[in-house]
Scaffold this active site. Structure first.
Site, PDB file in Angstrom:
ATOM      1  N   TYR A 148     -56.908  14.085  80.935  1.00  0.00           N
ATOM      2  CA  TYR A 148     -56.702  14.735  79.637  1.00  0.00           C
ATOM      3  C   TYR A 148     -57.261  16.148  79.713  1.00  0.00           C
ATOM      4  O   TYR A 148     -58.366  16.349  80.214  1.00  0.00           O
ATOM      5  CB  TYR A 148     -57.430  13.945  78.542  1.00  0.00           C
ATOM      6  CG  TYR A 148     -57.327  14.547  77.160  1.00  0.00           C
ATOM      7  CD1 TYR A 148     -56.095  14.633  76.506  1.00  0.00           C
ATOM      8  CD2 TYR A 148     -58.458  15.032  76.495  1.00  0.00           C
ATOM      9  CE1 TYR A 148     -55.997  15.178  75.221  1.00  0.00           C
ATOM     10  CE2 TYR A 148     -58.367  15.572  75.218  1.00  0.00           C
ATOM     11  CZ  TYR A 148     -57.132  15.647  74.586  1.00  0.00           C
ATOM     12  OH  TYR A 148     -57.047  16.183  73.326  1.00  0.00           O
ATOM     13  N   ASP A 243     -60.838  20.883  85.727  1.00  0.00           N
ATOM     14  CA  ASP A 243     -61.182  20.717  84.316  1.00  0.00           C
ATOM     15  C   ASP A 243     -62.530  20.000  84.222  1.00  0.00           C
ATOM     16  O   ASP A 243     -62.608  18.778  84.288  1.00  0.00           O
ATOM     17  CB  ASP A 243     -60.090  19.937  83.595  1.00  0.00           C
ATOM     18  CG  ASP A 243     -60.396  19.807  82.104  1.00  0.00           C
ATOM     19  OD1 ASP A 243     -61.553  20.081  81.706  1.00  0.00           O
ATOM     20  OD2 ASP A 243     -59.483  19.418  81.353  1.00  0.00           O
ATOM     21  N   LYS A 271     -67.533  20.942  75.740  1.00  0.00           N
ATOM     22  CA  LYS A 271     -68.557  19.918  75.487  1.00  0.00           C
ATOM     23  C   LYS A 271     -69.989  20.460  75.681  1.00  0.00           C
ATOM     24  O   LYS A 271     -70.457  21.210  74.845  1.00  0.00           O
ATOM     25  CB  LYS A 271     -68.234  18.668  76.300  1.00  0.00           C
ATOM     26  CG  LYS A 271     -66.838  18.130  75.882  1.00  0.00           C
ATOM     27  CD  LYS A 271     -66.503  16.732  76.279  1.00  0.00           C
ATOM     28  CE  LYS A 271     -65.268  16.269  75.511  1.00  0.00           C
ATOM     29  NZ  LYS A 271     -64.079  16.043  76.291  1.00  0.00           N
TER      30      LYS A 271
HETATM   31  C1  LIG Z   1     -62.656  16.674  75.870  1.00  0.00           C
HETATM   32  C2  LIG Z   1     -61.828  17.208  76.982  1.00  0.00           C
HETATM   33  C3  LIG Z   1     -60.915  18.267  76.778  1.00  0.00           C
HETATM   34  C4  LIG Z   1     -60.623  18.825  75.407  1.00  0.00           C
HETATM   35  O1  LIG Z   1     -61.726  19.457  74.842  1.00  0.00           O
HETATM   36  P1  LIG Z   1     -61.740  19.690  73.241  1.00  0.00           P
HETATM   37  O2  LIG Z   1     -63.003  20.443  73.021  1.00  0.00           O
HETATM   38  O3  LIG Z   1     -61.714  18.338  72.638  1.00  0.00           O
HETATM   39  O4  LIG Z   1     -60.525  20.472  72.916  1.00  0.00           O
HETATM   40  C5  LIG Z   1     -60.280  18.796  77.872  1.00  0.00           C
HETATM   41  N1  LIG Z   1     -60.479  18.307  79.100  1.00  0.00           N
HETATM   42  C6  LIG Z   1     -61.339  17.283  79.338  1.00  0.00           C
HETATM   43  C7  LIG Z   1     -61.539  16.805  80.735  1.00  0.00           C
HETATM   44  C8  LIG Z   1     -62.019  16.695  78.285  1.00  0.00           C
HETATM   45  O5  LIG Z   1     -62.826  15.660  78.522  1.00  0.00           O
END
Ligand SMILES: *Cc1c(COP(=O)(O)O)cnc(C)c1O
Length: 431
Positions: A148, A243, A271
């Site tokens: 994601y 990511d 995060k």
């Molecule tokens: C949480 C997450 C996102 C999205 O971040 P948001 O601050 O919720 O937009 C993108 N990539 C990874 C791997 C994530 O865990």
């Protein structure tokens, strides 16, 4: 003294919320859809605990879905926010707080020489993909099923029928155009990656991946897969976009790239980088980042980017992680939890897999190891739902889906973990 205000129950609050917001929430996972039932409204949080409107206390294993690595209401972060707020909340002009946070990110994340601050992980991933496309002059991106990267149109797609086919939208509102530039492959599938590049190599701008996957539950990349990601993208002139929104400052101070020895071209952060406030960031070598406006031509902007409250919370968090690293403690606590959950599930005769990297872990109700989405999809999600509610009833707040990671924070104690294992032992025998 202010007059006593009577508080609604979670049930009443949710009934009101449902009339106001789609599904009563501002992010779908919060609605508990994957486990059934209604969400619990949180009143406040401190250390490793969440307190709900109904007078219950929970040991928290979601940590706001990752950011709260130091625990809730960590005093130095709260103090830095008080100091910042007294000076106003946003100016739309440069501040030294942005320098402080950017400098810490560059110091701590091995592959980042220059960084741009944004407001969420989604924005970081989206902007990094635009930059990769702008720099390479290519359109296609590769992602992996079950990874994601936020709700970016081009990445909100599902796999087609074979490895080298193009993706299809998996949300109404994502155009075929947006999804047609995306290839979805199976995580840890080196042959699939090689095949896709053989067919589309010259058109691929970047490969986006979670360096330890957390968004289908914890899935660890094999060393062959990690090596292939780097060598195949290099061979074809595509960029590697790591990511680290979840793993950054979590699995090691320098993220999964430091822990696993990955050398990406671009990194997305979110995060923890905001210490509980809305922050994202993307960065990489100067030679790539210099293409972002106003130094270069790739457009990306934000009214509240680098907001002084957000940079204060983020910088204080990163500084604490650097100067008083909790990683050994996190490893010990998470390992205690891992061992306890594994023993409890084995004793109860429940088929399971336990995956853990540092303070991220998932108990999968699965017969076989989970290596990618195809194996993750075989989990017994109904058993997970029973496990989830059994744990909630015993004061343990777990992520409300089989396909999420549990997070341990530096505020958890050995006693918290022991109590959690005791609860799991009871619940696992009855599900
Ligand atoms: C949480 C997450 C996102 C999205 O971040 P948001 O601050 O919720 O937009 C993108 N990539 C990874 C791997 C994530 O865990």
């Amino acid at each position: 003294m202010p007059p006593a205000v009577s508080r609604p129950s979670s049930r009443e609050a949710f009934a009101r919320a449902k009339k106001l917001m789609p599904g009563g929430v501002n992010s779908p996972a919060r609605a508990f859809g994957a486990v059934g039932g209604e969400p619990i409204f949180i009143d406040r949080a401190e250390g490793s605990y969440l307190y709900d409107l109904d007078g219950n206390r929970y040991i928290d294993y979601i940590g706001s879905w990752g950011p709260m690595i130091l625990g809730h209401a960590y005093a130095p972060v709260i103090e830095s926010l008080h100091r910042a707020i007294d000076c106003g909340t946003s100016y739309g002009a440069p501040t030294t707080g942005e320098n402080d946070l950017a400098e810490l990110i560059i110091e701590l994340v091995p592959s980042i020489e220059k960084v741009r601050l944004v407001n969420s992980g989604t924005e970081a991933a989206m902007s990094a993909i635009r930059l990769a496309r702008g720099v390479t002059g290519r359109d296609k991106v590769v992602k992996f099923a079950g990874n994601y990267h936020g709700h970016v149109d081009a990445l909100l797609v599902a796999a087609g029928s074979s490895a080298a086919t193009l993706a299809v939208p998996n949300s109404p509102g994502v155009t075929t155009g947006a999804s047609q530039d995306t290839l979805v492959l199976e995580y840890n599938d080196v042959a699939g990656l090689r095949d896709a590049f053989e067919v589309h190599g010259g058109e691929i701008a970047c490969v986006a991946f979670e360096p330890v996957c957390g968004n289908m539950g914890v899935v660890v990349p094999t060393s062959e897969f990690r090596d292939a990601l780097r060598s195949i993208t290099n061979d074809h002139g595509a960029l590697l976009l790591c990511d680290e929104v979840m793993t950054g400052f979590r699995v090691a101070i320098g993220g999964a790239q430091q822990r696993l020895g990955i050398e990406p071209d671009l990194t997305a952060l979110g995060k923890i980088v905001g210490g509980g406030l809305p922050v994202g960031a993307y960065g990489g070598p100067d030679a790539i980042m210099c293409n972002v406006l106003p130094e270069g031509k790739v457009f990306q902007a934000g009214t509240l980017s680098g907001n002084p409250l957000a940079t204060a919370a983020g910088a204080t968090t990163l500084r604490t992680l650097r100067d008083d690293p909790p990683y050994e403690k996190l490893e010990a606590l998470a390992s205690q939890l891992e061992t306890g959950l594994r023993e409890a599930a084995t004793a109860a005769g429940v088929p399971h897999q336990l995956a853990r990297v540092g303070s991220m872990l998932t108990l999968f109700f699965a017969d076989e190891p989970v290596t990618g989405w195809q194996s993750a999809a075989k989990c017994d999600t109904e058993r997970f739902a029973r496990f989830f509610w059994g744990m909630m009833d015993r004061g343990m707040y777990l992520p409300c889906s089989q396909y999420e990671a549990m997070f341990v924070s530096a505020a958890h104690t050995e006693t918290d973990i022991e109590n959690t294992i005791d609860a799991a032992r009871e619940v696992l025998t009855s599900i």
